[in-house]
Motif scaffolding. Structure first.
Motif, PDB file in Angstrom:
ATOM      1  N   GLU A  46       0.757  -1.272   0.201  1.00  0.00           N
ATOM      2  CA  GLU A  46       0.012   0.073   0.125  1.00  0.00           C
ATOM      3  C   GLU A  46       0.768   1.298  -0.020  1.00  0.00           C
ATOM      4  O   GLU A  46       0.135   2.439  -0.148  1.00  0.00           O
ATOM      5  N   HIS A  47       1.900   1.187   0.111  1.00  0.00           N
ATOM      6  CA  HIS A  47       3.043   2.361   0.160  1.00  0.00           C
ATOM      7  C   HIS A  47       2.766   3.100  -1.265  1.00  0.00           C
ATOM      8  O   HIS A  47       3.039   2.335  -2.291  1.00  0.00           O
ATOM      9  N   PRO A  48       3.047   4.481  -1.352  1.00  0.00           N
ATOM     10  CA  PRO A  48       2.863   5.100  -2.580  1.00  0.00           C
ATOM     11  C   PRO A  48       4.554   4.830  -3.313  1.00  0.00           C
ATOM     12  O   PRO A  48       4.417   5.050  -4.420  1.00  0.00           O
ATOM     13  N   ASP A  49       5.528   4.778  -2.598  1.00  0.00           N
ATOM     14  CA  ASP A  49       6.759   4.720  -3.226  1.00  0.00           C
ATOM     15  C   ASP A  49       7.601   3.424  -3.245  1.00  0.00           C
ATOM     16  O   ASP A  49       8.223   3.001  -3.953  1.00  0.00           O
ATOM     17  N   VAL A  73      12.867 -13.344   4.309  1.00  0.00           N
ATOM     18  CA  VAL A  73      13.606 -12.019   3.908  1.00  0.00           C
ATOM     19  C   VAL A  73      12.780 -11.193   2.856  1.00  0.00           C
ATOM     20  O   VAL A  73      12.595 -11.818   1.808  1.00  0.00           O
ATOM     21  N   MET A  74      12.529 -10.075   3.187  1.00  0.00           N
ATOM     22  CA  MET A  74      11.594  -9.183   2.346  1.00  0.00           C
ATOM     23  C   MET A  74      12.741  -8.283   1.571  1.00  0.00           C
ATOM     24  O   MET A  74      13.236  -7.443   2.080  1.00  0.00           O
ATOM     25  N   ALA A  75      12.614  -8.361   0.282  1.00  0.00           N
ATOM     26  CA  ALA A  75      13.343  -7.356  -0.465  1.00  0.00           C
ATOM     27  C   ALA A  75      12.303  -6.271  -1.107  1.00  0.00           C
ATOM     28  O   ALA A  75      11.271  -6.454  -1.481  1.00  0.00           O
ATOM     29  N   ILE A  76      12.798  -4.811  -0.611  1.00  0.00           N
ATOM     30  CA  ILE A  76      11.836  -3.747  -0.974  1.00  0.00           C
ATOM     31  C   ILE A  76      12.524  -2.813  -1.879  1.00  0.00           C
ATOM     32  O   ILE A  76      13.722  -2.264  -1.549  1.00  0.00           O
ATOM     33  N   ASN A  77      11.770  -2.516  -3.090  1.00  0.00           N
ATOM     34  CA  ASN A  77      12.321  -1.512  -3.737  1.00  0.00           C
ATOM     35  C   ASN A  77      12.118  -0.193  -3.221  1.00  0.00           C
ATOM     36  O   ASN A  77      11.093   0.055  -2.621  1.00  0.00           O
ATOM     37  N   THR A  78      13.365   0.740  -3.047  1.00  0.00           N
ATOM     38  CA  THR A  78      13.333   1.791  -2.571  1.00  0.00           C
ATOM     39  C   THR A  78      13.576   3.337  -3.475  1.00  0.00           C
ATOM     40  O   THR A  78      13.726   4.341  -2.708  1.00  0.00           O
ATOM     41  N   LEU A  79      13.545   2.957  -4.617  1.00  0.00           N
ATOM     42  CA  LEU A  79      13.559   4.357  -5.489  1.00  0.00           C
ATOM     43  C   LEU A  79      14.983   4.964  -5.011  1.00  0.00           C
ATOM     44  O   LEU A  79      15.035   6.174  -5.125  1.00  0.00           O
ATOM     45  N   ASN A  80      16.041   4.311  -5.059  1.00  0.00           N
ATOM     46  CA  ASN A  80      17.521   4.751  -4.764  1.00  0.00           C
ATOM     47  C   ASN A  80      17.624   5.570  -3.633  1.00  0.00           C
ATOM     48  O   ASN A  80      18.386   6.473  -3.337  1.00  0.00           O
ATOM     49  N   ASP A  81      16.792   5.412  -2.564  1.00  0.00           N
ATOM     50  CA  ASP A  81      16.872   5.928  -1.355  1.00  0.00           C
ATOM     51  C   ASP A  81      17.198   4.962  -0.166  1.00  0.00           C
ATOM     52  O   ASP A  81      17.152   5.291   0.971  1.00  0.00           O
ATOM     53  N   THR A  82      17.961   3.924  -0.509  1.00  0.00           N
ATOM     54  CA  THR A  82      18.291   2.820   0.317  1.00  0.00           C
ATOM     55  C   THR A  82      19.230   3.328   1.265  1.00  0.00           C
ATOM     56  O   THR A  82      19.053   3.003   2.606  1.00  0.00           O
ATOM     57  N   ASN A  83      20.329   3.958   0.980  1.00  0.00           N
ATOM     58  CA  ASN A  83      21.207   4.361   1.904  1.00  0.00           C
ATOM     59  C   ASN A  83      20.650   5.294   3.127  1.00  0.00           C
ATOM     60  O   ASN A  83      20.874   5.274   4.252  1.00  0.00           O
ATOM     61  N   GLY A 111      20.328  -4.213  -1.355  1.00  0.00           N
ATOM     62  CA  GLY A 111      20.113  -5.288  -2.330  1.00  0.00           C
ATOM     63  C   GLY A 111      21.187  -5.932  -2.801  1.00  0.00           C
ATOM     64  O   GLY A 111      22.183  -5.383  -2.415  1.00  0.00           O
ATOM     65  N   TYR A 112      21.076  -7.040  -3.574  1.00  0.00           N
ATOM     66  CA  TYR A 112      22.356  -7.731  -4.068  1.00  0.00           C
ATOM     67  C   TYR A 112      22.650  -6.845  -5.091  1.00  0.00           C
ATOM     68  O   TYR A 112      22.010  -6.544  -6.130  1.00  0.00           O
ATOM     69  N   LYS A 167      21.699  -2.940  -5.206  1.00  0.00           N
ATOM     70  CA  LYS A 167      22.381  -2.517  -3.704  1.00  0.00           C
ATOM     71  C   LYS A 167      21.868  -1.140  -3.510  1.00  0.00           C
ATOM     72  O   LYS A 167      21.460  -0.695  -2.357  1.00  0.00           O
ATOM     73  N   GLU A 168      21.661  -0.259  -4.479  1.00  0.00           N
ATOM     74  CA  GLU A 168      21.286   1.293  -4.212  1.00  0.00           C
ATOM     75  C   GLU A 168      19.827   1.209  -4.252  1.00  0.00           C
ATOM     76  O   GLU A 168      19.259   2.406  -3.932  1.00  0.00           O
ATOM     77  N   LYS A 169      19.203   0.130  -4.886  1.00  0.00           N
ATOM     78  CA  LYS A 169      17.621   0.394  -5.102  1.00  0.00           C
ATOM     79  C   LYS A 169      16.776  -0.537  -4.076  1.00  0.00           C
ATOM     80  O   LYS A 169      15.479  -0.684  -4.341  1.00  0.00           O
ATOM     81  N   GLN A 170      17.258  -1.228  -3.249  1.00  0.00           N
ATOM     82  CA  GLN A 170      16.521  -2.237  -2.323  1.00  0.00           C
ATOM     83  C   GLN A 170      16.852  -2.196  -0.994  1.00  0.00           C
ATOM     84  O   GLN A 170      18.158  -1.956  -0.755  1.00  0.00           O
TER      85      GLN A 170
END
Length: 90
Positions: A17-20, A35-45, A61-62, A66-69
Motif C-alpha cells: 500500500e506504500h506510494p513509493d 527476507v523481504m526485498a523492498i524497492n526503495t527508489l534509490n533511497d536505500t542508504n 539489495g544484491y 544495492k542502491e535500489k532495495q
C-alpha cells in the motif's frame, strides 16, 4: 516456516500500500517468508542509516539492486511492536 506470519502479513501489506516503496517480488505466492526485498527508489542508504540510528539493522539489495532495495529479515524473535516501529521510521 520459522517466520512470524503476523509480522510477515503486516510488512507486506504496508509495502503493497506504500506510494513509493514496493515489494520486489510482486507475485504474492512467490514472496520469501524470511527476507523481504523492498524497492526503495534509490533511497536505500538513507533508509538504512535512519534505521541504524534507531537500533535496526537491515541489508541493501544484491549487486545491481544495492542502491535500489533494502532487505528486511523476518524471524520469530522479532516482536511485532518492533516491526511496527521500524515501518514508522521508513
Amino acid at each position: 516456516c520459522t517466520c512470524s506470519p503476523k509480522s510477515l502479513t503486516y510488512f507486506y501489506n504496508f509495502f503493497d500500500e506504500h506510494p513509493d516503496y514496493k515489494p520486489f517480488v510482486q507475485n504474492k505466492n512467490l514472496r520469501s517468508k524470511t527476507v523481504m526485498a523492498i524497492n526503495t527508489l534509490n533511497d536505500t542508504n538513507n533508509i538504512i542509516r535512519r534505521l541504524a540510528e534507531n537500533g535496526f539493522v537491515v541489508g541493501s539489495g544484491y549487486k545491481e539492486f544495492k542502491e535500489k532495495q533494502v532487505r528486511i529479515a523476518n524471524f520469530p524473535m522479532h516482536k511485532i511492536e518492533d516491526m511496527k516501529r521500524m515501518l514508522e521510521l521508513i
